[in-house]
Write a protein that holds these residues in place. Structure first.
Motif, mmCIF file in Angstrom:
data_model
loop_
_atom_site.group_PDB
_atom_site.id
_atom_site.type_symbol
_atom_site.label_atom_id
_atom_site.label_comp_id
_atom_site.label_asym_id
_atom_site.label_seq_id
_atom_site.Cartn_x
_atom_site.Cartn_y
_atom_site.Cartn_z
ATOM 1 N N SER A 54 0.850 -1.199 0.000
ATOM 2 C CA SER A 54 0.000 0.000 0.000
ATOM 3 C C SER A 54 0.880 1.241 0.000
ATOM 4 O O SER A 54 2.081 1.172 0.276
ATOM 5 N N LYS A 56 1.083 3.524 2.109
ATOM 6 C CA LYS A 56 1.396 4.069 3.435
ATOM 7 C C LYS A 56 2.903 4.216 3.687
ATOM 8 O O LYS A 56 3.324 5.031 4.496
ATOM 9 N N ASN A 83 -2.222 -1.346 7.251
ATOM 10 C CA ASN A 83 -1.224 -0.914 6.283
ATOM 11 C C ASN A 83 -0.272 0.155 6.830
ATOM 12 O O ASN A 83 0.893 0.189 6.449
ATOM 13 N N PHE A 150 -2.454 9.398 9.470
ATOM 14 C CA PHE A 150 -2.876 10.346 8.414
ATOM 15 C C PHE A 150 -2.761 11.817 8.808
ATOM 16 O O PHE A 150 -2.383 12.639 7.990
ATOM 17 N N LEU A 180 -10.828 7.019 0.466
ATOM 18 C CA LEU A 180 -10.803 8.015 1.542
ATOM 19 C C LEU A 180 -11.197 7.412 2.883
ATOM 20 O O LEU A 180 -12.270 6.840 3.034
ATOM 21 N N GLY A 182 -9.099 8.429 6.729
ATOM 22 C CA GLY A 182 -8.707 9.565 7.564
ATOM 23 C C GLY A 182 -8.341 10.796 6.747
ATOM 24 O O GLY A 182 -8.299 11.910 7.266
ATOM 25 N N GLY A 184 -5.422 11.413 4.829
ATOM 26 C CA GLY A 184 -4.030 11.762 4.550
ATOM 27 C C GLY A 184 -3.708 11.616 3.071
ATOM 28 O O GLY A 184 -3.023 12.454 2.482
ATOM 29 N N LEU A 185 -4.228 10.554 2.491
ATOM 30 C CA LEU A 185 -3.980 10.283 1.073
ATOM 31 C C LEU A 185 -4.615 11.367 0.198
ATOM 32 O O LEU A 185 -3.959 11.980 -0.639
ATOM 33 N N SER A 234 -9.486 -1.340 5.547
ATOM 34 C CA SER A 234 -8.458 -0.303 5.748
ATOM 35 C C SER A 234 -9.053 1.102 5.769
ATOM 36 O O SER A 234 -8.348 2.071 6.042
ATOM 37 N N GLU A 281 -7.161 -5.119 -2.432
ATOM 38 C CA GLU A 281 -7.987 -5.282 -1.243
ATOM 39 C C GLU A 281 -9.234 -4.402 -1.397
ATOM 40 O O GLU A 281 -9.282 -3.515 -2.264
ATOM 41 N N SER A 283 -10.453 -1.907 0.262
ATOM 42 C CA SER A 283 -10.210 -0.464 0.366
ATOM 43 C C SER A 283 -9.541 0.083 -0.889
ATOM 44 O O SER A 283 -9.790 1.218 -1.283
ATOM 45 N N GLY A 284 -8.691 -0.730 -1.489
ATOM 46 C CA GLY A 284 -7.990 -0.291 -2.691
ATOM 47 C C GLY A 284 -8.902 -0.220 -3.893
ATOM 48 O O GLY A 284 -8.598 0.456 -4.884
ATOM 49 N N SER A 307 -5.302 1.794 -4.025
ATOM 50 C CA SER A 307 -4.411 2.145 -2.920
ATOM 51 C C SER A 307 -3.725 0.988 -2.204
ATOM 52 O O SER A 307 -2.758 1.214 -1.477
HETATM 53 C C1 LIG Z 1 -4.978 3.896 4.722
HETATM 54 C C2 LIG Z 1 -5.595 3.446 3.462
HETATM 55 C C3 LIG Z 1 -6.526 4.236 2.748
HETATM 56 C C4 LIG Z 1 -7.042 5.558 3.266
HETATM 57 O O1 LIG Z 1 -6.042 6.501 3.501
HETATM 58 P P1 LIG Z 1 -6.358 7.768 4.417
HETATM 59 O O2 LIG Z 1 -5.135 8.599 4.350
HETATM 60 O O3 LIG Z 1 -6.641 7.257 5.807
HETATM 61 O O4 LIG Z 1 -7.569 8.430 3.845
HETATM 62 C C5 LIG Z 1 -6.995 3.760 1.541
HETATM 63 N N1 LIG Z 1 -6.617 2.562 1.057
HETATM 64 C C6 LIG Z 1 -5.746 1.778 1.703
HETATM 65 C C7 LIG Z 1 -5.379 0.474 1.102
HETATM 66 C C8 LIG Z 1 -5.191 2.189 2.924
HETATM 67 O O5 LIG Z 1 -4.322 1.390 3.567
#
Ligand SMILES: *Cc1c(COP(=O)(O)O)cnc(C)c1O
Length: 333
Positions: A54, A56, A83, A150, A180, A182, A184-185, A234, A281, A283-284, A307
């Motif tokens: 990821s 991170k 992550n 984040f 999206l 927190g 930070g991304l 995530s 994943e 979240s990605g 992500s």
């Molecule tokens: C942490 C994370 C996010 C979200 O990032 P934020 O900075 O918290 O918005 C999205 N996708 C993956 C895979 C992450 O690990």
């Protein structure tokens, strides 16, 4: 003055120079199937191919390299079984910085092993994330530096380096779709995009189940939401009630936030595998989910940021085999 004024495009460029050679410059690949679906060119920024699976590691590496000598000698601490924990652990290991990751007893063994494999000490403390945070406070009192996931300028600037790479590879970018949680991304990416060209649209995507930033933006202040089990594990958790940077930056720089359902996330994981031949994943995959569901209005080159890839592979197999998986236990992030 908005609080994000303290983070500038110069910080993102400085982060890029700092972390160069320590993280992957990930590929941007055209997606013919998504382009056909959306009616405009769509490309995917594959941060799922990043070191540790990821993005991170970008923010964590930049944060560590921004510490003073003394701070680096005393070590860093984080609270994340997900992550951020992995990214921080490996970034610290490579720089010879001591790293302790605190997590609750509820975290599954495979996640603990994952963090240990990246070279960190894992400290199991208590039965909840709150108790884990109490342990962090004690370590910070002893001189270690807490690196948050984040809400930190160096973390935001580090994640923003993705935005510079996108601008380099796709100068015609019109819309960027960003997972999206927190923030930070999206804060870092939006900072880079809007500085280059304020008309580039930045769209955040969260899951319907517990979208803390979307609810907070709607309320006009950071609020807590109930955490629910989701395929996008995530993205779980809050934005922090005393959020200092990412809430204001999201309010100021993000054009829209859309939400996707569990079914749409599952469909996106399948699409990524069968059509794009990548393992992602939940979240990605939420950007792909929103594009597939027709939830992003776009005209012009659209970038979907993918992500991460850290998914339980048994779960992944069930999903790509077409099973309707209902996740029940909240997974620790
Ligand atoms: C942490 C994370 C996010 C979200 O990032 P934020 O900075 O918290 O918005 C999205 N996708 C993956 C895979 C992450 O690990």
């Amino acid at each position: 003055m908005p609080s994000h004024a303290s983070i500038t495009l110069q910080d993102v460029f400085a982060a890029r120079a700092r972390i160069a050679g320590r993280v992957r410059q990930t590929p941007l690949v055209a997606s013919p199937t998504l382009s056909a679906r959306v009616g405009h060119p769509v490309s995917l920024k594959l941060e799922c191919l990043q070191v540790t699976g990821s993005f991170k590691i970008r923010g964590a590496t930049n944060a560590l390299l921004s510490l003073t000598e003394g701070e680096r000698r005393r070590g860093v601490v984080g609270v994340s079984a997900g992550n951020h924990g992995r990214g921080l652990a490996l970034a610290a290991h490579r720089l010879g910085v001591r790293c302790i990751v605190c997590m609750s007893r509820l975290v599954p063994q495979n996640k603990i092993d994952g963090i240990k494999a990246h070279g960190a000490d894992v400290r199991i403390v208590g039965d909840s994330q709150d108790e884990a945070e109490g342990a962090v406070d004690a370590l910070v009192a002893d001189g270690m530096t807490m690196v948050p996931p984040f809400d930190h300028p160096a973390v935001i600037a580090g994640q923003g380096t993705i935005g510079i790479e996108v601008l380099d590879d796709a100068p015609d970018v019109a819309t960027v779709v960003v997972p999206l949680s927190g923030g930070g991304l999206i804060a870092g990416v939006a900072l880079a995009m809007k500085a280059a060209n304020p008309s580039i649209r930045v769209i955040g995507v969260s899951m319907e189940r517990g979208p803390a930033m979307a609810e907070s933006v709607k309320a006009g202040r950071p609020i807590a939401v109930k955490e629910m089990p989701t395929l996008a594990d995530s993205l779980g958790g809050g934005i922090g009630l005393s959020n200092r940077y990412t809430f204001a930056m999201t309010q100021a720089l993000v054009d829209d936030i859309v939400l996707v359902s569990e079914k749409e996330i599952a469909q996106a994981i399948r699409h990524a595998y069968w059509q794009e031949q990548v393992v992602v994943e939940g979240s990605g995959s939420v950007g792909i989910a929103a594009l597939l569901a027709g939830k992003i209005g776009t005209d012009g080159h659209t970038i979907g940021l993918v992500s991460g890839r850290n998914i339980d592979m048994a779960l992944h197999k069930r999903l790509i085999d077409g099973e309707d998986v209902e996740v029940s236990a909240p997974s620790a992030s």
